[in-house]
Design a protein around this motif. Structure first.
Motif, PDB file in Angstrom:
ATOM      1  N   GLY A  78       0.810  -1.216   0.000  1.00 19.93           N
ATOM      2  CA  GLY A  78       0.000   0.000   0.000  1.00 19.93           C
ATOM      3  C   GLY A  78       0.839   1.260   0.000  1.00 19.93           C
ATOM      4  N   ILE A  79       0.151   2.394  -0.238  1.00 20.88           N
ATOM      5  CA  ILE A  79       0.782   3.719  -0.124  1.00 20.88           C
ATOM      6  C   ILE A  79       0.206   4.374   1.122  1.00 20.88           C
ATOM      7  N   LYS A  80       1.096   4.888   1.961  1.00 23.82           N
ATOM      8  CA  LYS A  80       0.625   5.567   3.163  1.00 23.82           C
ATOM      9  C   LYS A  80       0.376   7.038   2.835  1.00 23.82           C
ATOM     10  N   ALA A 131      -4.650   9.857   8.669  1.00 21.38           N
ATOM     11  CA  ALA A 131      -3.750   9.014   7.872  1.00 21.38           C
ATOM     12  C   ALA A 131      -4.450   7.724   7.482  1.00 21.38           C
ATOM     13  N   ILE A 132      -4.021   7.159   6.343  1.00 21.24           N
ATOM     14  CA  ILE A 132      -4.611   5.907   5.847  1.00 21.24           C
ATOM     15  C   ILE A 132      -3.581   5.233   4.942  1.00 21.24           C
ATOM     16  N   VAL A 133      -3.682   3.915   4.800  1.00 24.08           N
ATOM     17  CA  VAL A 133      -2.865   3.198   3.807  1.00 24.08           C
ATOM     18  C   VAL A 133      -3.823   2.602   2.779  1.00 24.08           C
ATOM     19  N   LEU A 134      -3.582   2.919   1.481  1.00 19.61           N
ATOM     20  CA  LEU A 134      -4.459   2.417   0.416  1.00 19.61           C
ATOM     21  C   LEU A 134      -3.668   1.506  -0.526  1.00 19.61           C
ATOM     22  N   GLN A 135      -4.324   0.476  -1.046  1.00 21.29           N
ATOM     23  CA  GLN A 135      -3.665  -0.462  -1.969  1.00 21.29           C
ATOM     24  C   GLN A 135      -3.059   0.308  -3.154  1.00 21.29           C
TER      25      GLN A 135
END
Length: 378
Positions: free
Chosen positions: A32-34, A74-78
């Protein structure tokens, strides 16, 4: 978390950090990208634990608003899906909004995507680097030094240390050396540093290639920080971390002959084109070997003979030939790689015999050299 951002800036940052993201990781969250939204702007991070890239998008630049932060978070996305989505969004502005339970909404114009996010707390922290020892180098020089050396690193994992480029800093000079034990590329440059500092590290060739792709062509200074096991390159709004390779790089100074028996000066472009033509009939399997012979009046003969295909012979008029007569065979690919890395319209090739390594460098330029080991032909 909620913010609205200019799409092209987001796309650019995503493309930069994607260079560090791999699908072949053992740590699932690293696919993922943070994304972190703070009062200052938005930070994207990608990592495969060898390389980590952080790209920062400021709230405003040159009095233009780039990001409007409505709520920090903040979030982590595929990475795979997120990067494809932002590339194809319909309008110039994108809203990203994390709702309850990490559900993330991406809106642009009349298009709306819902992605399941991952908890950013679980994303590994980037190395914390003490920035005591920094040296600086202009971006375009850094890119040139990478381009002129990185092609010579080994692609075989049998000696992992040779898959990197050896960076040495001493007395205000940076020396970059790469070798795969059949050829060697060396480039030196003066840099801004405290004269007392010296380093000797090995940076993975892959890291340097990726870094070079991300950096813009300009002469802004880049800060380089070296620690025991990491190197950090700091450009404006960009941090690029790479692990260093462990182990001692071989002492390559012994490989480089100091004397020569035959010196040839040729026009770089003519010589490159002649080697290129000779390699057309050289067989891939046998390292596409071409042969160089000196004949009278400064003429050099370049030939290649593969019995089942045919042969090619070409004469190149050199600027000068000094020393003994010579016949030598070498890999056309290695020679072409070396010639493409050199700058300058004329080069000197210095031979110390048919079975000894030979050196290629631009006329009157001591900052760069290429070395190639000849091939035995019977």
């Amino acid at each position: 978390m909620r913010f609205i951002i200019q799409r092209d800036r987001l796309v650019q940052s995503v493309q930069d950090v994607m260079k560090a993201v791999t699908s072949r990781t053992t740590i699932p969250i690293l696919t993922g990208i943070k994304i972190v939204a703070s009062e200052e702007g938005v930070t994207l991070t990608g990592s495969d634990s060898d390389i980590s890239i952080e790209s920062f998008i400021p709230k405003e630049e040159a009095e233009n608003e780039i990001v409007e932060i409505k709520q920090t978070g903040a979030i982590v996305l595929q990475a795979k899906f997120f990067s494809e989505i932002v590339k194809k969004l319909p309008t110039d502005s994108v809203e990203i909004h994390v709702e309850n339970h990490l559900q993330t909404v991406i809106r642009s114009g009349k298009s709306e995507f819902n992605l399941n996010g991952l908890d950013a707390e679980e994303y590994p922290h980037l190395p914390q680097i003490e920035e005591e020892n920094v040296f600086k180098i202009p971006t375009d020089l850094l890119k040139a030094m990478v381009r002129q050396t990185v092609f010579a690193v080994s692609t075989s994992e049998t000696r992992p240390i040779l898959t990197g480029v050896n960076w040495k800093v001493e007395n205000g000079t940076l020396t970059c050396i790469a070798t795969d034990s059949h050829r060697l590329a060396l480039r030196k440059a003066q840099i801004e540093t405290n004269a007392s500092e010296s380093y000797n590290v090995v940076i993975p060739g892959k890291s340097l290639s990726e870094l070079s792709k991300i950096l813009d062509d300009n002469n802004d200074l880049i800060d380089i920080v070296i620690t025991e096991n990491q190197v950090l390159f700091k450009a404006e709004h960009l941090l690029f971390f790479s692990r260093l390779l462990e182990g001692n790089y071989p002492d390559t100074s012994r490989l480089i002959p100091s004397d020569s028996k035959t010196d040839v000066v040729v026009n770089t472009k003519e010589f490159l084109q002649a080697i290129d033509r000779a390699s057309l009939l050289a067989k891939e399997g046998r390292n596409n070997v071409v042969k160089l012979s000196t004949i009278d009046d400064g003429v050099i003969e370049i030939s290649s003979n593969t019995p089942e295909i045919g042969k090619v012979v070409e004469e190149v008029q050199s600027k000068s030939v000094e020393g003994e007569e010579l016949k030598i065979s070498f890999s056309a690919k290695f020679m072409m790689d070396a010639l493409k890395a050199l700058e300058g319209s004329e080069i000197t090739i210095s031979f110390t015999g048919a079975m000894r390594p030979f050196i290629i460098k631009p006329l009157n330029d001591e900052s760069i050299l290429q070395l190639i080991l000849p091939v035995r032909t019977y």
